[in-house]
Design an enzyme around this catalytic site. Structure first.
Site, short mmCIF file in Angstrom:
data_model
loop_
_atom_site.label_atom_id
_atom_site.label_comp_id
_atom_site.label_asym_id
_atom_site.label_seq_id
_atom_site.Cartn_x
_atom_site.Cartn_y
_atom_site.Cartn_z
N SER A 81 -32.24 16.38 -16.55
CA SER A 81 -31.17 15.19 -15.68
C SER A 81 -31.41 13.80 -16.18
O SER A 81 -30.87 13.08 -15.70
CB SER A 81 -31.47 15.55 -14.31
N SER A 91 -28.41 15.32 -13.40
CA SER A 91 -27.89 14.62 -12.19
C SER A 91 -28.21 13.25 -12.20
O SER A 91 -27.74 12.33 -11.26
CB SER A 91 -28.78 15.45 -11.10
N LYS A 115 -32.51 5.51 -8.97
CA LYS A 115 -31.76 6.75 -8.94
C LYS A 115 -32.25 7.00 -7.37
O LYS A 115 -33.24 6.76 -6.91
CB LYS A 115 -32.44 7.82 -9.68
#
Lengths: 112, 476
Positions: free
Chosen positions: B178, B154, B79
């Site tokens: 997330s 996210s 990420k």
């Protein structure tokens, strides 16, 4: 509690955020809708409840470290062994939007 | 061999036995990315050179007959909120568009030390703020199971890449759900470890007392392998805990029968979609039939979790994001005359709408006159929420809930209503506030074939228990 135009302008100033007139209006609307929801917390009597800032305060593995952030930081191994080595200057400056070979360059600091 | 559907274990074993080279495995994943990612948008930056170098290193080890490390040759994604030395890291924000970190995030360094091949950096909501991945400054991620829908946020790029076989595993971060919520929306496994189990060094901070790094994978075993790799004390993060790390993979095989699983009525009330409810109830029945005991528990403060979360997360975010001032890194506005003008305009130009909204809310909650009413109040309710779990875990080994009240929603469906969006995290935020571990595993699909997630929450540092429950369910 209800935020006002003045609050939004003041908070934007505190947060160093320039907002357009349109953004300020949207922000006021959103802030008030979120704050109205947040007021739900006032249903709870928390007068005898201690605040919780960090999870590790509660399950602290080393009892002597519990509760005091400062104490935790003071026992960081890298600090106990002396300060960590800094980045080489060139690497530290490499991402700067404006720098010379030695310093970050910024507009005149003396005028706000 | 189908190179894009391998698990970590299978991929590593194949490279070890030289049935495939790590180079071929990486190339197959880059080819898949080229073919699929134009539509999905899971990657922000590819790191082909870095990947091929590592793959070559693993191939040479295998050729020399050496035993590969646990992730040897396994293609992974990171990420884009985790720093990678020499590799662009944006946090999904324009303010960091050209940022190239001078050091590696500890979790990433541990993945690479274990032989993982980093394919690139995964798209995400800006500074990990969002529940749909529509807040990325670059482009939204689309759900590979239905391109009209969001992948969750996210860590949406991290979840979508695994779901679309563009990476074997990825790292995500979880501040309010997330990792677990996008895992649920995309039909993959997502694990949030205990706060402090995995170092946050090199993670671009959103809310420091809530941020967790964890894996998104195809199977529960893979999640255990990644956790074993990244967990453990790191002197660079003073909040990382000095707690022994068990062999999570070996723990999976321990008996599951006789475990006590809590079911909290507060997670099955209003707002829960019927199809999700049915799937999760069926999953609970299945766990019962596998030999565990179902115990009703109560988490009475659950309705207060979202407001508590938004006050604490935004307050911490407003402080963390103060470092983006256009001086040392990141975007700087042009043509400004004074220092304060530079700060204000650089931040105005660099941050997106959701980030500004949260900075404003956080600054407001911390400002003079409102600190006690909002921030301090939220910290006290955080104590109450945590006590709920303490109480429940006196009776049970783990708690099972839906991961999200709904399956993946449509792009744009909630993007104009911050409150509606925030409620997508209603079942996940409490675990972040309490710092306990949680995992989401797929537990069926809706009539429209959209994945549904089962969430399992555990005691502090007892990831082994939730992995065992998840594994038993997955294998049944």
């Amino acid at each position: 509690m209800k935020a006002t135009d003045k609050d939004v302008a003041y908070v934007a100033e505190l947060a160093n955020l320039e907002l357009t007139a349109e953004e300020r209006g949207g922000m006021l609307r959103d802030l008030n809708s979120i704050l109205a929801y947040v007021d739900l917390l006032n249903e709870l009597d928390t007068s005898d409840v201690p605040p919780m800032a960090q999870v590790s305060d509660r399950y602290g593995v080393d009892e002597s470290r519990q509760g005091s952030e400062r104490f935790v930081y003071a026992s960081r191994e890298d600090i106990l062994e002396g300060l960590r080595k800094s980045l080489p200057q060139a690497e530290a400056l490499a991402n700067a939007p404006d720098a010379d070979e030695e310093f970050f360059r910024v507009p005149k600091v003396i005028e706000r | 061999m189908e190179l894009n559907s391998l698990t970590i274990e299978a991929a590593r074993a194949a490279v070890q036995r030289r049935e495939v080279t790590a180079l071929e495995l990486a190339e197959a994943h880059f080819a898949r990315i080229k073919q699929e990612d134009g539509q999905i948008g899971a990657f922000l930056t590819l790191s082909k050179e870095r990947a091929l170098e590592q793959a070559d290193r693993m191939d040479r080890m295998a050729a020399e007959g050496k035993t590969l490390p646990p992730l040897g040759g396994v293609p992974v994604g990171i990420k884009d909120v985790m720093s990678t030395r020499g590799l662009r890291t944006t946090a999904g924000s324009k303010i960091l568009e050209n940022y190239v970190p001078p050091y590696d995030c500890t979790a990433v360094a541990r993945m690479e030390a274990a032989g993982a091949v980093v394919l690139g950096k995964m798209n995400c909501d800006e500074f990990a703020m969002g529940s749909s991945n529509e807040n990325s400054a670059y482009r939204p991620v689309r759900n590979p199971r239905d391109l009209g829908r969001v992948p969750g946020g996210s860590s949406g790029g991290s979840a979508a890449a695994v779901a679309a076989d563009m990476a074997v595993a990825t790292l995500g971060s979880d501040t309010g759900g997330s990792i677990r919520q996008p895992a649920s929306f995309c039909g993959v496994v997502g694990l949030m470890p205990t706060y402090g189990r995995v170092s946050r060094y090199g993670l671009i901070a959103f809310a420091s007392s809530l941020d967790h790094i964890g894996p998104l994978t195809k199977t529960v075993t893979d999640a255990a392998i990644v956790l074993r790799t990244i967990a453990g004390r790191d002197p660079m993060d003073s909040t990382s805990a000095e707690v022994p790390v068990p062999d999570y993979v070996a723990e999976l095989e321990k008996p599951f029968r006789g475990m006590r699983l809590g079911v909290a009525k507060e997670y099955f009330g209003e707002g829960l979609n019927d199809e999700v409810r049915q799937a999760v109830e069926a999953a609970i029945d299945k766990l019962k039939s596998l030999g565990c005991e179902i115990v009703p528990v109560s988490l009475p403060h659950t309705p207060y979790a979202i407001p508590t979360y938004y006050l604490i997360a935004t307050a911490e975010a407003s402080a963390n994001l103060a470092r983006f001032d256009g001086v040392r890194y990141g975007h700087r506005a042009r043509g400004v005359q004074t220092l304060s003008e530079m700060y204000r305009r650089s931040r105005a130009e660099g941050f997106g709408a959701e980030v500004k909204r949260r900075i404003m809310l956080g600054t407001y909650a911390l400002s003079a006159g409102y600190y006690d009413a909002y921030y301090l109040k939220a910290q006290k309710v955080r104590t109450l929420l945590t006590r709920d779990f303490d109480e429940a875990f006196r009776k049970v080994d783990a708690i099972v809930t839906p991961t999200s009240p709904t399956a993946a929603f449509r792009l744009g469906e909630k993007s104009n209503d911050p409150m509606a969006m925030y409620l997508a995290d209603v079942y996940t935020v409490t675990a972040d506030l309490a710092g306990i571990p949680g995992i989401s595993v797929p537990c069926g699909v809706t009539r429209e074939k959209l994945p549904i997630g089962l969430q399992i929450l555990g005691k502090h540092f007892d990831e082994a228990a939730i992995l065992r429950v998840a594994y038993a369910y997955e294998q049944a």
